[in-house]
Design a protein around this motif. Structure first.
Motif, PDB file in Angstrom:
ATOM      1  N   THR A  13       0.845  -1.203   0.000  1.00  0.00           N
ATOM      2  CA  THR A  13       0.000   0.000   0.000  1.00  0.00           C
ATOM      3  C   THR A  13       0.881   1.255   0.000  1.00  0.00           C
ATOM      4  N   GLY A  14       0.306   2.337  -0.499  1.00  0.00           N
ATOM      5  CA  GLY A  14       1.093   3.564  -0.646  1.00  0.00           C
ATOM      6  C   GLY A  14       2.143   3.376  -1.724  1.00  0.00           C
ATOM      7  N   ALA A  15       1.777   2.610  -2.772  1.00  0.00           N
ATOM      8  CA  ALA A  15       2.757   2.178  -3.779  1.00  0.00           C
ATOM      9  C   ALA A  15       2.843   3.115  -4.981  1.00  0.00           C
ATOM     10  N   ALA A  16       2.107   4.255  -4.947  1.00  0.00           N
ATOM     11  CA  ALA A  16       2.157   5.172  -6.093  1.00  0.00           C
ATOM     12  C   ALA A  16       3.474   5.936  -6.162  1.00  0.00           C
ATOM     13  N   GLY A  17       4.219   5.977  -5.060  1.00  0.00           N
ATOM     14  CA  GLY A  17       5.483   6.731  -5.066  1.00  0.00           C
ATOM     15  C   GLY A  17       6.319   6.384  -3.855  1.00  0.00           C
ATOM     16  N   GLY A  18       7.427   7.083  -3.713  1.00  0.00           N
ATOM     17  CA  GLY A  18       8.250   7.025  -2.503  1.00  0.00           C
ATOM     18  C   GLY A  18       8.679   5.629  -2.073  1.00  0.00           C
ATOM     19  N   ASP A  38      -3.002   2.077  -3.850  1.00  0.00           N
ATOM     20  CA  ASP A  38      -2.826   3.454  -3.371  1.00  0.00           C
ATOM     21  C   ASP A  38      -4.132   4.200  -3.629  1.00  0.00           C
ATOM     22  N   VAL A  39      -4.290   5.314  -2.938  1.00  0.00           N
ATOM     23  CA  VAL A  39      -5.415   6.194  -3.225  1.00  0.00           C
ATOM     24  C   VAL A  39      -5.121   6.965  -4.522  1.00  0.00           C
ATOM     25  N   ALA A  40      -3.860   7.066  -4.883  1.00  0.00           N
ATOM     26  CA  ALA A  40      -3.430   7.710  -6.139  1.00  0.00           C
ATOM     27  C   ALA A  40      -3.104   6.622  -7.181  1.00  0.00           C
ATOM     28  N   VAL A  61      -7.216   2.113  -3.496  1.00  0.00           N
ATOM     29  CA  VAL A  61      -7.739   1.852  -2.156  1.00  0.00           C
ATOM     30  C   VAL A  61      -7.549   3.083  -1.281  1.00  0.00           C
ATOM     31  N   ASN A  62      -8.519   3.302  -0.400  1.00  0.00           N
ATOM     32  CA  ASN A  62      -8.331   4.243   0.702  1.00  0.00           C
ATOM     33  C   ASN A  62      -8.221   3.372   1.953  1.00  0.00           C
ATOM     34  N   VAL A  63      -7.033   3.300   2.548  1.00  0.00           N
ATOM     35  CA  VAL A  63      -6.836   2.365   3.663  1.00  0.00           C
ATOM     36  C   VAL A  63      -7.664   2.735   4.901  1.00  0.00           C
ATOM     37  N   ALA A  64      -8.199   3.961   4.928  1.00  0.00           N
ATOM     38  CA  ALA A  64      -9.053   4.358   6.056  1.00  0.00           C
ATOM     39  C   ALA A  64     -10.436   3.715   5.980  1.00  0.00           C
ATOM     40  N   CYS A 184      11.181   1.444  10.660  1.00  0.00           N
ATOM     41  CA  CYS A 184      11.097   2.810  11.194  1.00  0.00           C
ATOM     42  C   CYS A 184      12.096   3.671  10.431  1.00  0.00           C
ATOM     43  N   PRO A 185      11.673   4.218   9.277  1.00  0.00           N
ATOM     44  CA  PRO A 185      12.614   5.038   8.511  1.00  0.00           C
ATOM     45  C   PRO A 185      12.944   6.340   9.243  1.00  0.00           C
ATOM     46  N   GLY A 186      14.169   6.801   9.024  1.00  0.00           N
ATOM     47  CA  GLY A 186      14.523   8.177   9.363  1.00  0.00           C
ATOM     48  C   GLY A 186      14.090   9.054   8.196  1.00  0.00           C
ATOM     49  N   GLY A 187      14.759  10.159   7.964  1.00  0.00           N
ATOM     50  CA  GLY A 187      14.382  11.051   6.864  1.00  0.00           C
ATOM     51  C   GLY A 187      14.647  10.409   5.502  1.00  0.00           C
ATOM     52  N   VAL A 188      13.635  10.449   4.634  1.00  0.00           N
ATOM     53  CA  VAL A 188      13.744   9.868   3.294  1.00  0.00           C
ATOM     54  C   VAL A 188      13.248  10.907   2.292  1.00  0.00           C
ATOM     55  N   ARG A 189      13.946  11.037   1.178  1.00  0.00           N
ATOM     56  CA  ARG A 189      13.504  12.000   0.155  1.00  0.00           C
ATOM     57  C   ARG A 189      12.372  11.375  -0.656  1.00  0.00           C
ATOM     58  N   THR A 190      11.142  11.818  -0.407  1.00  0.00           N
ATOM     59  CA  THR A 190       9.956  11.331  -1.128  1.00  0.00           C
ATOM     60  C   THR A 190       9.028  12.530  -1.337  1.00  0.00           C
ATOM     61  N   ASN A 191       7.873  12.266  -1.945  1.00  0.00           N
ATOM     62  CA  ASN A 191       6.893  13.361  -2.106  1.00  0.00           C
ATOM     63  C   ASN A 191       6.532  13.967  -0.761  1.00  0.00           C
ATOM     64  N   MET A 192       6.457  13.086   0.292  1.00  0.00           N
ATOM     65  CA  MET A 192       6.042  13.574   1.611  1.00  0.00           C
ATOM     66  C   MET A 192       7.011  14.638   2.131  1.00  0.00           C
ATOM     67  N   THR A 193       8.303  14.363   2.062  1.00  0.00           N
ATOM     68  CA  THR A 193       9.275  15.311   2.610  1.00  0.00           C
ATOM     69  C   THR A 193       9.533  16.461   1.626  1.00  0.00           C
ATOM     70  N   GLU A 194       9.372  16.180   0.309  1.00  0.00           N
ATOM     71  CA  GLU A 194       9.546  17.278  -0.652  1.00  0.00           C
ATOM     72  C   GLU A 194       8.405  18.286  -0.522  1.00  0.00           C
TER      73      GLU A 194
HETATM   74  N1  LIG Z   1       9.705  10.192   3.905  1.00  0.00           N
HETATM   75  C1  LIG Z   1      10.110  10.059   5.163  1.00  0.00           C
HETATM   76  O1  LIG Z   1      11.047  10.757   5.627  1.00  0.00           O
HETATM   77  C2  LIG Z   1       9.452   9.036   6.049  1.00  0.00           C
HETATM   78  C3  LIG Z   1      10.054   8.739   7.282  1.00  0.00           C
HETATM   79  C4  LIG Z   1       9.461   7.804   8.123  1.00  0.00           C
HETATM   80  C5  LIG Z   1       8.318   7.156   7.732  1.00  0.00           C
HETATM   81  N2  LIG Z   1       7.733   7.466   6.532  1.00  0.00           N
HETATM   82  C6  LIG Z   1       6.510   6.740   6.178  1.00  0.00           C
HETATM   83  O2  LIG Z   1       6.716   6.052   4.976  1.00  0.00           O
HETATM   84  C7  LIG Z   1       5.441   5.796   4.356  1.00  0.00           C
HETATM   85  C8  LIG Z   1       5.532   6.171   2.899  1.00  0.00           C
HETATM   86  O3  LIG Z   1       5.709   7.582   2.789  1.00  0.00           O
HETATM   87  P1  LIG Z   1       6.655   8.260   1.704  1.00  0.00           P
HETATM   88  O4  LIG Z   1       7.690   8.998   2.433  1.00  0.00           O
HETATM   89  O5  LIG Z   1       7.050   7.253   0.666  1.00  0.00           O
HETATM   90  O6  LIG Z   1       5.691   9.374   1.106  1.00  0.00           O
HETATM   91  P2  LIG Z   1       4.785   9.389  -0.200  1.00  0.00           P
HETATM   92  O7  LIG Z   1       3.884  10.544  -0.014  1.00  0.00           O
HETATM   93  O8  LIG Z   1       5.619   9.308  -1.406  1.00  0.00           O
HETATM   94  O9  LIG Z   1       3.974   8.012  -0.100  1.00  0.00           O
HETATM   95  C9  LIG Z   1       2.808   7.847   0.656  1.00  0.00           C
HETATM   96  C10 LIG Z   1       1.774   7.178  -0.236  1.00  0.00           C
HETATM   97  O10 LIG Z   1       0.611   6.855   0.554  1.00  0.00           O
HETATM   98  C11 LIG Z   1      -0.525   7.139  -0.250  1.00  0.00           C
HETATM   99  N3  LIG Z   1      -1.696   7.353   0.591  1.00  0.00           N
HETATM  100  C12 LIG Z   1      -1.957   8.448   1.366  1.00  0.00           C
HETATM  101  N4  LIG Z   1      -3.146   8.293   1.958  1.00  0.00           N
HETATM  102  C13 LIG Z   1      -3.638   7.094   1.560  1.00  0.00           C
HETATM  103  C14 LIG Z   1      -4.835   6.381   1.836  1.00  0.00           C
HETATM  104  N5  LIG Z   1      -5.789   6.887   2.633  1.00  0.00           N
HETATM  105  N6  LIG Z   1      -5.022   5.166   1.269  1.00  0.00           N
HETATM  106  C15 LIG Z   1      -4.075   4.663   0.438  1.00  0.00           C
HETATM  107  N7  LIG Z   1      -2.939   5.294   0.121  1.00  0.00           N
HETATM  108  C16 LIG Z   1      -2.714   6.484   0.690  1.00  0.00           C
HETATM  109  C17 LIG Z   1      -0.138   8.376  -1.043  1.00  0.00           C
HETATM  110  O11 LIG Z   1      -0.972   8.561  -2.177  1.00  0.00           O
HETATM  111  C18 LIG Z   1       1.314   8.098  -1.372  1.00  0.00           C
HETATM  112  O12 LIG Z   1       1.473   7.453  -2.611  1.00  0.00           O
HETATM  113  C19 LIG Z   1       4.432   6.603   5.157  1.00  0.00           C
HETATM  114  O13 LIG Z   1       3.748   5.743   6.052  1.00  0.00           O
HETATM  115  C20 LIG Z   1       5.284   7.592   5.919  1.00  0.00           C
HETATM  116  O14 LIG Z   1       4.672   8.021   7.104  1.00  0.00           O
HETATM  117  C21 LIG Z   1       8.289   8.380   5.692  1.00  0.00           C
END
Ligand SMILES: NC(=O)c1ccc[n+]([C@@H]2O[C@H](COP(=O)([O-])OP(=O)(O)OC[C@H]3O[C@@H](n4cnc5c(N)ncnc54)[C@H](O)[C@@H]3O)[C@@H](O)[C@H]2O)c1
Length: 251
Positions: A13-18, A38-40, A61-64, A184-194
């Protein structure tokens, strides 16, 4: 494809990016057939996997939404004939503000996706894995679930909750050949942090400076830990919350 996950069926899940996309690609490179959810839209993830010679399908999917999660798990089992590996990774950041100012609607949204969403996924994956006789579940928590970050009340509470859910379920299913771990990731460059960097300029630089390695991770550096936890190489690992954090929590 051959590899440590050859012949396995994985759901991400959350497989559209990052981190989710990188992990779906890595699981496929390790030999798994992968359902990306993913929701996206996940078209790009599916294309990456297919271009690398792997097999993947996508669903929305919306995991909520528990009913949507139940349909996602059934659709995966129907499409590929089983479910061996589940990476419950979808998540959102929430607003960056102090606890006394935290808005109730954002609290509810972050908990619904990051915590209740992981429970929905585990509940329905476990129902299948119990019948099938085993499996490996990996949940995405965060260093924010292990140590204090600040300005992230709902996020930290949800990620600490994911670690609790992981450990609780690991106890419940240890004798059912189902291993359950968290990364438990630390800081990762993804859409979330960008996006955070966009709204709070300098966010990624500050995150990198907090890391003992002086940099944030690439999503692939988290994905390799996910593949290992999914594989038989981690056969005696369950109930673990594994920091993949460049030394962040060791500080
Ligand atoms: N980037 C970081 O620094 C970091 C650090 C620690 C943990 N995380 C965790 O890693 C996971 C992935 O995040 P990421 O950094 O790859 O960011 P991201 O934004 O690239 O990926 C998150 C994905 O979750 C999807 N998503 C959001 N809400 C959703 C929903 N209701 N149902 C289904 N999909 C949904 C988004 O569309 C997105 O594709 C997250 O759980 C995040 O909390 C990220």
């Amino acid at each position: 494809m051959t590899g440590v996950c050859a012949g396995r069926i994985a759901l991400v899940t959350g497989a559209a990016g990052g981190i989710g996309r990188a992990s779906a690609v890595a699981l496929a490179q390790a030999g798994a057939r992968v359902m990306v959810a993913d929701v996206a839209a996940c078209d790009e993830t599916v294309a990456l996997i297919k271009n690398a010679g792997g097999e993947a399908r996508a669903l929305t999917v919306n995991v909520a939404d528990e009913q949507a999660v139940a349909r996602m798990v059934s659709a995966t089992v129907e499409a590929f004939g089983g479910l061996d590996i589940a990476f419950n990774n979808a998540g959102v950041a929430g607003v960056f503000t102090k606890t006394h100012d935290y808005p109730a609607d954002d609290w509810a949204r972050v908990i619904a996706i990051n915590l209740t969403g992981v429970w929905h996924c585990m509940k329905h994956e476990l129902q299948h894995m119990l019948k099938a006789g085993g499996g490996s579940i990996i949940n995405t928590a965060s260093v924010a679930g292990l140590v204090g970050m600040g300005h992230a009340a709902a996020y930290s509470a949800a990620k600490a909750g994911v670690i609790g859910l992981t450990k609780n379920a690991a106890m419940e299913y240890a004798r059912n050949n189902i291993r359950i771990n968290a990364v438990c990731p630390g800081g990762v460059r993804t859409n979330m942090t960008e996006s955070a960097d966009h709204s709070l300029p300098g966010f990624l630089d500050r995150l990198a400076k907090l890391e003992p390695m002086g940099r944030v991770a690439a999503p692939e550096e988290i994905a390799s830990a996910v593949v290992w936890l999914a594989s038989d190489g981690a056969s005696f690992m369950t109930g673990h919350a594994l920091p993949v954090d460049g030394g962040y929590v060791a500080r």
